[in-house]
Design a protein around this motif. Structure first.
Motif, PDB file in Angstrom:
ATOM      1  N   ASP A   1      27.592  29.194  28.381  1.00 34.63           N
ATOM      2  CA  ASP A   1      28.159  28.279  29.369  1.00 34.63           C
ATOM      3  C   ASP A   1      28.382  28.987  30.700  1.00 34.63           C
ATOM      4  OD1 ASP A   1      28.195  26.189  27.550  1.00 34.63           O
ATOM      5  OD2 ASP A   1      30.261  26.598  26.906  1.00 34.63           O
ATOM      6  N   LEU A   2      28.914  30.207  30.642  1.00 35.07           N
ATOM      7  CA  LEU A   2      29.170  30.962  31.868  1.00 35.07           C
ATOM      8  C   LEU A   2      27.879  31.209  32.634  1.00 35.07           C
ATOM      9  CD1 LEU A   2      31.781  33.652  30.710  1.00 35.07           C
ATOM     10  CD2 LEU A   2      32.199  31.474  31.832  1.00 35.07           C
ATOM     11  N   THR A   3      26.832  31.577  31.914  1.00 36.13           N
ATOM     12  CA  THR A   3      25.544  31.852  32.559  1.00 36.13           C
ATOM     13  C   THR A   3      25.000  30.594  33.231  1.00 36.13           C
ATOM     14  OG1 THR A   3      25.046  33.577  30.927  1.00 36.13           O
ATOM     15  CG2 THR A   3      23.201  32.690  32.199  1.00 36.13           C
ATOM     16  N   THR A   4      25.111  29.462  32.551  1.00 35.53           N
ATOM     17  CA  THR A   4      24.639  28.202  33.133  1.00 35.53           C
ATOM     18  C   THR A   4      25.431  27.853  34.391  1.00 35.53           C
ATOM     19  OG1 THR A   4      23.978  27.370  30.962  1.00 35.53           O
ATOM     20  CG2 THR A   4      24.307  25.744  32.703  1.00 35.53           C
ATOM     21  N   GLN A   5      26.749  28.035  34.332  1.00 39.50           N
ATOM     22  CA  GLN A   5      27.591  27.727  35.487  1.00 39.50           C
ATOM     23  C   GLN A   5      27.235  28.609  36.681  1.00 39.50           C
ATOM     24  OE1 GLN A   5      31.551  28.230  33.934  1.00 39.50           O
ATOM     25  NE2 GLN A   5      31.286  26.605  32.427  1.00 39.50           N
ATOM     26  N   VAL A   6      27.023  29.898  36.433  1.00 41.10           N
ATOM     27  CA  VAL A   6      26.689  30.807  37.523  1.00 41.10           C
ATOM     28  C   VAL A   6      25.286  30.505  38.060  1.00 41.10           C
ATOM     29  CG1 VAL A   6      26.275  33.219  38.140  1.00 41.10           C
ATOM     30  CG2 VAL A   6      28.227  32.618  36.713  1.00 41.10           C
ATOM     31  N   ALA A   7      24.343  30.157  37.163  1.00 44.78           N
ATOM     32  CA  ALA A   7      22.993  29.805  37.608  1.00 44.78           C
ATOM     33  C   ALA A   7      23.030  28.575  38.512  1.00 44.78           C
ATOM     34  CB  ALA A   7      22.093  29.556  36.402  1.00 44.78           C
TER      35      ALA A   7
ATOM     36  N   ALA B   1      27.892  37.314  33.204  1.00 46.67           N
ATOM     37  CA  ALA B   1      27.278  36.039  33.575  1.00 46.67           C
ATOM     38  C   ALA B   1      26.513  36.159  34.894  1.00 46.67           C
ATOM     39  CB  ALA B   1      28.350  34.959  33.678  1.00 46.67           C
ATOM     40  N   PHE B   2      27.071  36.849  35.867  1.00 51.40           N
ATOM     41  CA  PHE B   2      26.383  37.028  37.143  1.00 51.40           C
ATOM     42  C   PHE B   2      25.138  37.888  36.973  1.00 51.40           C
ATOM     43  CE2 PHE B   2      30.360  35.499  38.960  1.00 51.40           C
ATOM     44  CZ  PHE B   2      29.916  34.772  40.054  1.00 51.40           C
ATOM     45  N   ASP B   3      25.224  38.903  36.120  1.00 52.61           N
ATOM     46  CA  ASP B   3      24.050  39.741  35.855  1.00 52.61           C
ATOM     47  C   ASP B   3      22.925  38.927  35.220  1.00 52.61           C
ATOM     48  OD1 ASP B   3      25.176  42.010  36.907  1.00 52.61           O
ATOM     49  OD2 ASP B   3      25.800  42.848  34.973  1.00 52.61           O
ATOM     50  N   ARG B   4      23.269  38.101  34.228  1.00 48.82           N
ATOM     51  CA  ARG B   4      22.248  37.298  33.545  1.00 48.82           C
ATOM     52  C   ARG B   4      21.628  36.263  34.478  1.00 48.82           C
ATOM     53  NH1 ARG B   4      26.066  37.624  29.194  1.00 48.82           N
ATOM     54  NH2 ARG B   4      26.976  35.632  29.849  1.00 48.82           N
ATOM     55  N   ALA B   5      22.397  35.831  35.472  1.00 47.04           N
ATOM     56  CA  ALA B   5      21.878  34.853  36.427  1.00 47.04           C
ATOM     57  C   ALA B   5      21.073  35.504  37.542  1.00 47.04           C
ATOM     58  CB  ALA B   5      23.026  34.045  37.025  1.00 47.04           C
ATOM     59  N   GLY B   6      20.993  36.832  37.519  1.00 47.90           N
ATOM     60  CA  GLY B   6      20.180  37.536  38.507  1.00 47.90           C
ATOM     61  C   GLY B   6      20.884  37.796  39.825  1.00 47.90           C
ATOM     62  N   LEU B   7      22.217  37.666  39.858  1.00 48.14           N
ATOM     63  CA  LEU B   7      22.981  37.979  41.069  1.00 48.14           C
ATOM     64  C   LEU B   7      23.495  39.411  40.947  1.00 48.14           C
ATOM     65  CD1 LEU B   7      24.957  34.648  41.597  1.00 48.14           C
ATOM     66  CD2 LEU B   7      23.164  35.573  43.054  1.00 48.14           C
ATOM     67  N   LYS B   8      23.003  40.274  41.816  1.00 48.42           N
ATOM     68  CA  LYS B   8      23.278  41.702  41.674  1.00 48.42           C
ATOM     69  C   LYS B   8      24.362  42.205  42.620  1.00 48.42           C
ATOM     70  CE  LYS B   8      20.093  42.234  38.554  1.00 48.42           C
ATOM     71  NZ  LYS B   8      20.477  42.503  37.156  1.00 48.42           N
ATOM     72  N   ASN B   9      24.369  41.725  43.867  1.00 49.03           N
ATOM     73  CA  ASN B   9      25.360  42.207  44.825  1.00 49.03           C
ATOM     74  C   ASN B   9      26.643  41.399  44.684  1.00 49.03           C
ATOM     75  OD1 ASN B   9      23.608  44.121  45.809  1.00 49.03           O
ATOM     76  ND2 ASN B   9      22.893  42.857  47.496  1.00 49.03           N
TER      77      ASN B   9
ATOM     78  N   ALA C   1      36.695  32.033  40.778  1.00 56.28           N
ATOM     79  CA  ALA C   1      36.303  31.726  39.405  1.00 56.28           C
ATOM     80  C   ALA C   1      37.490  31.352  38.524  1.00 56.28           C
ATOM     81  CB  ALA C   1      35.568  32.924  38.800  1.00 56.28           C
ATOM     82  N   SER C   2      38.652  31.070  39.125  1.00 56.40           N
ATOM     83  CA  SER C   2      39.829  30.682  38.353  1.00 56.40           C
ATOM     84  C   SER C   2      39.573  29.372  37.612  1.00 56.40           C
ATOM     85  CB  SER C   2      41.038  30.497  39.279  1.00 56.40           C
ATOM     86  OG  SER C   2      41.277  31.653  40.055  1.00 56.40           O
ATOM     87  N   ALA C   3      40.217  29.226  36.459  1.00 54.18           N
ATOM     88  CA  ALA C   3      40.053  27.990  35.687  1.00 54.18           C
ATOM     89  C   ALA C   3      40.541  26.782  36.468  1.00 54.18           C
ATOM     90  CB  ALA C   3      40.806  28.109  34.362  1.00 54.18           C
ATOM     91  N   ALA C   4      41.641  26.954  37.214  1.00 56.97           N
ATOM     92  CA  ALA C   4      42.186  25.869  38.030  1.00 56.97           C
ATOM     93  C   ALA C   4      42.202  26.294  39.491  1.00 56.97           C
ATOM     94  CB  ALA C   4      43.602  25.517  37.568  1.00 56.97           C
TER      95      ALA C   4
ATOM     96  N   ALA D   1      36.853  29.663  50.188  1.00 61.11           N
ATOM     97  CA  ALA D   1      36.270  30.026  48.887  1.00 61.11           C
ATOM     98  C   ALA D   1      35.648  28.816  48.203  1.00 61.11           C
ATOM     99  CB  ALA D   1      37.334  30.651  47.989  1.00 61.11           C
ATOM    100  N   ILE D   2      34.558  29.058  47.489  1.00 58.69           N
ATOM    101  CA  ILE D   2      33.914  28.036  46.664  1.00 58.69           C
ATOM    102  C   ILE D   2      34.495  28.136  45.262  1.00 58.69           C
ATOM    103  CG2 ILE D   2      31.734  27.260  45.668  1.00 58.69           C
ATOM    104  CD1 ILE D   2      30.366  28.579  48.130  1.00 58.69           C
ATOM    105  N   HIS D   3      35.044  27.034  44.755  1.00 62.29           N
ATOM    106  CA  HIS D   3      35.665  27.078  43.434  1.00 62.29           C
ATOM    107  C   HIS D   3      34.605  26.906  42.346  1.00 62.29           C
ATOM    108  CE1 HIS D   3      38.481  25.313  40.196  1.00 62.29           C
ATOM    109  NE2 HIS D   3      38.573  26.629  40.190  1.00 62.29           N
ATOM    110  N   LEU D   4      34.512  27.899  41.486  1.00 64.55           N
ATOM    111  CA  LEU D   4      33.589  27.878  40.353  1.00 64.55           C
ATOM    112  C   LEU D   4      34.385  28.220  39.102  1.00 64.55           C
ATOM    113  CD1 LEU D   4      30.681  27.800  39.146  1.00 64.55           C
ATOM    114  CD2 LEU D   4      30.548  30.256  39.645  1.00 64.55           C
ATOM    115  N   PRO D   5      34.967  27.228  38.427  1.00 68.79           N
ATOM    116  CA  PRO D   5      35.794  27.510  37.245  1.00 68.79           C
ATOM    117  C   PRO D   5      34.953  28.003  36.080  1.00 68.79           C
ATOM    118  CG  PRO D   5      35.517  25.140  37.520  1.00 68.79           C
ATOM    119  CD  PRO D   5      34.891  25.786  38.724  1.00 68.79           C
ATOM    120  N   LEU D   6      34.997  29.305  35.847  1.00 70.88           N
ATOM    121  CA  LEU D   6      34.190  29.893  34.778  1.00 70.88           C
ATOM    122  C   LEU D   6      34.977  29.872  33.478  1.00 70.88           C
ATOM    123  CD1 LEU D   6      32.494  32.927  36.569  1.00 70.88           C
ATOM    124  CD2 LEU D   6      31.522  30.697  36.038  1.00 70.88           C
ATOM    125  N   ALA D   7      34.483  29.126  32.503  1.00 70.96           N
ATOM    126  CA  ALA D   7      35.142  29.021  31.201  1.00 70.96           C
ATOM    127  C   ALA D   7      34.096  28.676  30.153  1.00 70.96           C
ATOM    128  CB  ALA D   7      36.238  27.960  31.234  1.00 70.96           C
TER     129      ALA D   7
END
Length: 278
Positions: A192-198, A228-236, A166-169, A181-187
């Motif tokens: 916005d974070l919730t949308t990115q994680v969804a 953000a992960f909680d709001r997207a429904g990812l629990k583990n 989840a690093s910016a870069a 690893a899958i790069h998911l730049p959370l910013a």
């Protein structure tokens, strides 16, 4: 002029860091023993229906005392085989909630000895995430989603785990140490974070049981990611303590420890300040 006896000093010192072995970096995928696990949802339903089950919490006594499933007993894994009376009921092993593969060999051995035994998939973390009742200190719940570098080194190999950077870069260190690893730049703001994680969930997660291992460059900012992960429904979801930086330091130390002892010993001459006396 008096003779000065020079005695070489043998010391252990850090040698110049060599490239980390590819054997330490690569992901070794192992087949998961699905017949050995039971999901948290299924176990919660069975407990609520009054099914006769024996929950054995194999964590340390302090961890159990701080937080545990009501009705579970605390017993070390290697003591189970000394309790033949436990064969009278189905057993579910409960741990923190990391890879069930660590427990699989012992579980198989106990099954061969006549124990009807399974592992709670996701352990205490999954039980809490799915609303299972808890006894103890609720503050301790937050500790169950942090992962030490040594644990991450083993957990990355689980086929049911997705590693998310989840690093910016997307840093060179991430590319080198975690090529899987899958790069998911959370910013951005929380929305916005919730949308990115969804979007990540829709694209990369799979049906069935899975766990997300989240990393970033330094292990900071995880509380925002967690929301953000909680709001997207990812629990583990687990978070690497110290991030990629700490993991790199762990791999460097592990790489050094794998070198022959003779290569880790450096000979030093006496210090420059120890000159001759007049």
């Amino acid at each position: 002029m008096p003779l000065i006896g020079l005695i070489p000093l043998l010391s252990i010192a850090r040698v110049d860091a060599d490239p980390i072995s590819a054997d330490l970096i690569k992901r070794i995928t192992r087949t998961q023993d699905t017949d050995l696990v039971v999901s948290a949802q299924s176990l919660i339903a069975r407990v609520q229906n009054g099914e006769k089950l024996l929950l054995i919490d194999i964590r340390s006594a302090p961890e159990y005392a701080a937080l545990h499933i009501p009705g579970a007993i605390n017993l070390s894994l290697h003591f189970i085989k000394t309790k033949p009376h436990l064969k009278s009921a189905p057993i579910v092993l409960v741990d923190q909630g990391l890879s069930s593969q660590r427990l699989s060999p012992a579980c198989r051995e106990l099954r061969n000895q006549g124990f009807d035994l399974r592992i709670l998939d996701g352990g205490m973390h999954a039980w809490r995430s799915h609303g299972g009742p808890m006894a103890g200190d609720p503050v301790r719940q937050m500790a169950y989603d942090r992962l030490a570098p040594a644990d991450f080194f083993l957990e990355k190999n689980d086929p049911g785990h997705i590693v998310c950077d989840a690093s910016a870069a997307h840093s060179p260190a991430s590319v080198q140490l975690m090529p899987y690893a899958i790069h998911l730049p959370l910013a951005g703001d929380p929305g916005d974070l919730t949308t990115q994680v969804a979007n990540f969930k829709a694209t990369h997660t799979r049906k069935g049981s899975f766990t997300v291992l989240v990393v970033n460059e330094n292990g900071k900012g995880y509380p925002n990611f967690r929301s953000a992960f909680d709001r997207a429904g990812l629990k583990n979801v687990f978070y690497l303590d110290g991030g990629i930086k700490a993991y790199g330091e762990y791999l460097e130390g592990l790489s050094q420890s794998w070198r022959p002892r003779s290569e880790r010993l450096v000979m030093f001459s006496p210090c420059g300040g120890c000159g001759e006396k007049e």
